[in-house]
Write a protein that holds these residues in place. Structure first.
Motif, PDB file in Angstrom:
ATOM      1  N   GLU A 109       0.905  -1.220   0.069  1.00 16.64           N
ATOM      2  CA  GLU A 109      -0.094   0.074  -0.203  1.00 16.64           C
ATOM      3  C   GLU A 109       0.891   1.271  -0.076  1.00 16.64           C
ATOM      4  O   GLU A 109       0.449   2.240  -0.772  1.00 16.64           O
ATOM      5  N   GLN A 110       1.918   1.065   0.731  1.00 15.45           N
ATOM      6  CA  GLN A 110       3.046   2.266   0.828  1.00 15.45           C
ATOM      7  C   GLN A 110       3.431   2.541  -0.684  1.00 15.45           C
ATOM      8  O   GLN A 110       3.538   3.705  -1.212  1.00 15.45           O
ATOM      9  N   GLN A 111       3.707   1.477  -1.201  1.00 16.23           N
ATOM     10  CA  GLN A 111       4.453   1.518  -2.549  1.00 16.23           C
ATOM     11  C   GLN A 111       3.481   1.958  -3.459  1.00 16.23           C
ATOM     12  O   GLN A 111       3.729   3.011  -4.502  1.00 16.23           O
ATOM     13  N   ILE A 112       2.219   1.630  -3.770  1.00 18.48           N
ATOM     14  CA  ILE A 112       1.266   2.122  -4.513  1.00 18.48           C
ATOM     15  C   ILE A 112       0.779   3.637  -4.145  1.00 18.48           C
ATOM     16  O   ILE A 112       0.750   4.319  -5.091  1.00 18.48           O
ATOM     17  N   LEU A 113       0.816   3.851  -2.896  1.00 18.61           N
ATOM     18  CA  LEU A 113       0.702   5.445  -2.397  1.00 18.61           C
ATOM     19  C   LEU A 113       1.622   6.381  -3.163  1.00 18.61           C
ATOM     20  O   LEU A 113       1.238   7.471  -3.706  1.00 18.61           O
ATOM     21  N   ARG A 114       2.996   5.872  -3.079  1.00 17.67           N
ATOM     22  CA  ARG A 114       3.840   6.557  -3.765  1.00 17.67           C
ATOM     23  C   ARG A 114       3.686   6.856  -5.325  1.00 17.67           C
ATOM     24  O   ARG A 114       3.749   7.892  -5.874  1.00 17.67           O
ATOM     25  N   TYR A 115       3.132   5.830  -5.939  1.00 21.33           N
ATOM     26  CA  TYR A 115       2.842   5.796  -7.173  1.00 21.33           C
ATOM     27  C   TYR A 115       1.597   6.989  -7.621  1.00 21.33           C
ATOM     28  O   TYR A 115       1.591   7.593  -8.580  1.00 21.33           O
ATOM     29  N   GLU A 132      -0.868   1.871 -15.234  1.00 19.26           N
ATOM     30  CA  GLU A 132       0.673   2.197 -14.921  1.00 19.26           C
ATOM     31  C   GLU A 132       1.120   1.428 -13.763  1.00 19.26           C
ATOM     32  O   GLU A 132       2.218   1.058 -13.576  1.00 19.26           O
ATOM     33  N   ILE A 133       0.117   1.884 -12.751  1.00 19.66           N
ATOM     34  CA  ILE A 133       0.812   1.233 -11.394  1.00 19.66           C
ATOM     35  C   ILE A 133       0.904  -0.311 -11.374  1.00 19.66           C
ATOM     36  O   ILE A 133       1.726  -1.103 -10.954  1.00 19.66           O
ATOM     37  N   ALA A 134      -0.084  -0.966 -12.200  1.00 18.10           N
ATOM     38  CA  ALA A 134      -0.423  -2.327 -12.341  1.00 18.10           C
ATOM     39  C   ALA A 134       1.048  -2.854 -12.889  1.00 18.10           C
ATOM     40  O   ALA A 134       1.779  -3.872 -12.555  1.00 18.10           O
ATOM     41  N   GLY A 135       1.517  -2.193 -13.915  1.00 20.69           N
ATOM     42  CA  GLY A 135       2.556  -2.655 -14.795  1.00 20.69           C
ATOM     43  C   GLY A 135       3.770  -2.295 -13.797  1.00 20.69           C
ATOM     44  O   GLY A 135       4.814  -3.301 -13.920  1.00 20.69           O
ATOM     45  N   ALA A 136       4.035  -1.542 -13.218  1.00 23.79           N
ATOM     46  CA  ALA A 136       5.236  -1.069 -12.118  1.00 23.79           C
ATOM     47  C   ALA A 136       5.187  -1.952 -11.026  1.00 23.79           C
ATOM     48  O   ALA A 136       6.367  -2.435 -10.715  1.00 23.79           O
ATOM     49  N   VAL A 137       4.320  -2.587 -10.465  1.00 20.49           N
ATOM     50  CA  VAL A 137       4.049  -3.363  -9.295  1.00 20.49           C
ATOM     51  C   VAL A 137       4.002  -4.776  -9.534  1.00 20.49           C
ATOM     52  O   VAL A 137       4.051  -5.627  -8.724  1.00 20.49           O
ATOM     53  N   TYR A 138       3.592  -5.034 -10.945  1.00 19.77           N
ATOM     54  CA  TYR A 138       3.412  -6.400 -11.471  1.00 19.77           C
ATOM     55  C   TYR A 138       2.166  -7.228 -10.570  1.00 19.77           C
ATOM     56  O   TYR A 138       2.214  -8.243 -10.102  1.00 19.77           O
ATOM     57  N   VAL A 184      -4.873  -3.863  -7.841  1.00 18.60           N
ATOM     58  CA  VAL A 184      -4.393  -2.327  -7.741  1.00 18.60           C
ATOM     59  C   VAL A 184      -5.602  -1.479  -7.292  1.00 18.60           C
ATOM     60  O   VAL A 184      -5.217  -0.796  -6.266  1.00 18.60           O
ATOM     61  N   LYS A 185      -6.823  -1.550  -7.927  1.00 16.67           N
ATOM     62  CA  LYS A 185      -7.999  -1.048  -7.312  1.00 16.67           C
ATOM     63  C   LYS A 185      -8.375  -1.439  -6.455  1.00 16.67           C
ATOM     64  O   LYS A 185      -8.733  -0.466  -5.544  1.00 16.67           O
ATOM     65  N   ASN A 186      -8.240  -2.587  -5.812  1.00 12.99           N
ATOM     66  CA  ASN A 186      -8.589  -3.225  -4.352  1.00 12.99           C
ATOM     67  C   ASN A 186      -7.664  -2.485  -3.278  1.00 12.99           C
ATOM     68  O   ASN A 186      -8.113  -2.127  -2.294  1.00 12.99           O
ATOM     69  N   HIS A 187      -6.248  -2.364  -3.725  1.00  8.86           N
ATOM     70  CA  HIS A 187      -5.241  -1.652  -2.917  1.00  8.86           C
ATOM     71  C   HIS A 187      -5.703  -0.310  -2.736  1.00  8.86           C
ATOM     72  O   HIS A 187      -5.474   0.404  -1.555  1.00  8.86           O
ATOM     73  N   ILE A 188      -5.994   0.497  -3.557  1.00  6.81           N
ATOM     74  CA  ILE A 188      -6.252   1.801  -3.594  1.00  6.81           C
ATOM     75  C   ILE A 188      -7.576   2.007  -2.801  1.00  6.81           C
ATOM     76  O   ILE A 188      -7.728   3.020  -1.869  1.00  6.81           O
ATOM     77  N   SER A 189      -8.492   1.035  -3.192  1.00  5.98           N
ATOM     78  CA  SER A 189      -9.741   1.013  -1.983  1.00  5.98           C
ATOM     79  C   SER A 189      -9.382   1.146  -0.704  1.00  5.98           C
ATOM     80  O   SER A 189     -10.271   1.799   0.047  1.00  5.98           O
ATOM     81  N   ASN A 190      -8.497  -0.065  -0.451  1.00  6.47           N
ATOM     82  CA  ASN A 190      -8.159  -0.076   0.922  1.00  6.47           C
ATOM     83  C   ASN A 190      -7.393   1.298   1.406  1.00  6.47           C
ATOM     84  O   ASN A 190      -7.659   1.481   2.662  1.00  6.47           O
ATOM     85  N   LEU A 191      -6.725   1.745   0.580  1.00  4.80           N
ATOM     86  CA  LEU A 191      -6.058   2.993   1.114  1.00  4.80           C
ATOM     87  C   LEU A 191      -6.830   4.225   1.270  1.00  4.80           C
ATOM     88  O   LEU A 191      -6.834   4.995   2.424  1.00  4.80           O
TER      89      LEU A 191
END
Length: 211
Positions: free
Chosen positions: A155-161, A170-176, A182-189
């Protein structure tokens, strides 16, 4: 085609930016305005895909313009241009609903990237403006500070993106990860940060020194 509304009180600067923008065949400056009130009228009559606005203007400045737009339910993405001595307005602009914040001395390549990012639903700000020493103290923050360990490493990694203006794809490609993950992680954030959207999440993360 990305249709753009351009707002700046200095005609020479406004004309120069418009000429640069239209070098890209995928961009079109639909109209120009010299202050926020004029822009507010124009955007209601001729909707655009992106509003590119100066921050300091007579009659109605850029922040007032965005606040009025949001109150009217106009969700057009706004990319704000500023200078180093205006960094104190950064948080006010974000809180008003600005989607991107750039310094006026950026290169054409950066501006082109920013237009595409913000028009596509992303958030973008120059690294200099994200420097925590420029951020004003939190005002009227009713929630307690969130401990850094409340977020997972992913989540911290995605937050930086998110703060860097990356789209979900783009985030999905960067964090594999899959875009749905990724959408679920952002919803949790958003839930953990008590944020209504990506921009507010970035604002709170900056205040709480999570990024």
């Amino acid at each position: 085609m990305i249709r753009i509304g351009l707002v700046d009180d200095q005609a020479l600067i406004r004309d120069g930016i418009a000429r640069l923008i239209e070098l890209n065949p995928d961009f079109s400056v639909l109209w120009q305005a010299e202050h926020g009130q004029q822009a507010l009228t124009s955007i209601q009559q001729q909707p655009v895909d992106l509003l590119l606005s100066d921050i300091r203007m007579p009659v109605m400045d850029g922040i007032q313009l965005v606040s009025q737009m949001r109150q009217l339910g106009l969700l057009t993405p706004v990319l704000m241009l500023t200078t180093f001595d205006e960094h104190q307005l950064f948080m006010r602009a974000l809180q008003a609903g600005v989607n991107g914040f750039l310094l006026k001395d950026i290169s054409w390549e950066k501006l082109e990237h920013a237009i595409k990012t913000v028009a596509g639903g992303g958030f973008l700000a120059e690294p200099e403006l994200l420097n925590r020493q420029h951020l004003p103290a939190s005002d009227d923050e009713s929630l307690p500070q969130l401990p850094a360990d409340s977020l997972t490493a992913k989540e911290q990694q995605i937050l930086r993106y998110l703060a860097a203006g990356f789209s979900n794809k783009e985030i999905a490609g960067a964090v594999y990860l899959a875009e749905g993950t990724v959408k679920n992680h952002i919803s949790n954030l958003l839930t953990k940060l008590h944020a209504r959207d990506r921009t507010q999440a970035v604002i709170k993360a900056l205040r709480w020194q999570l990024i």
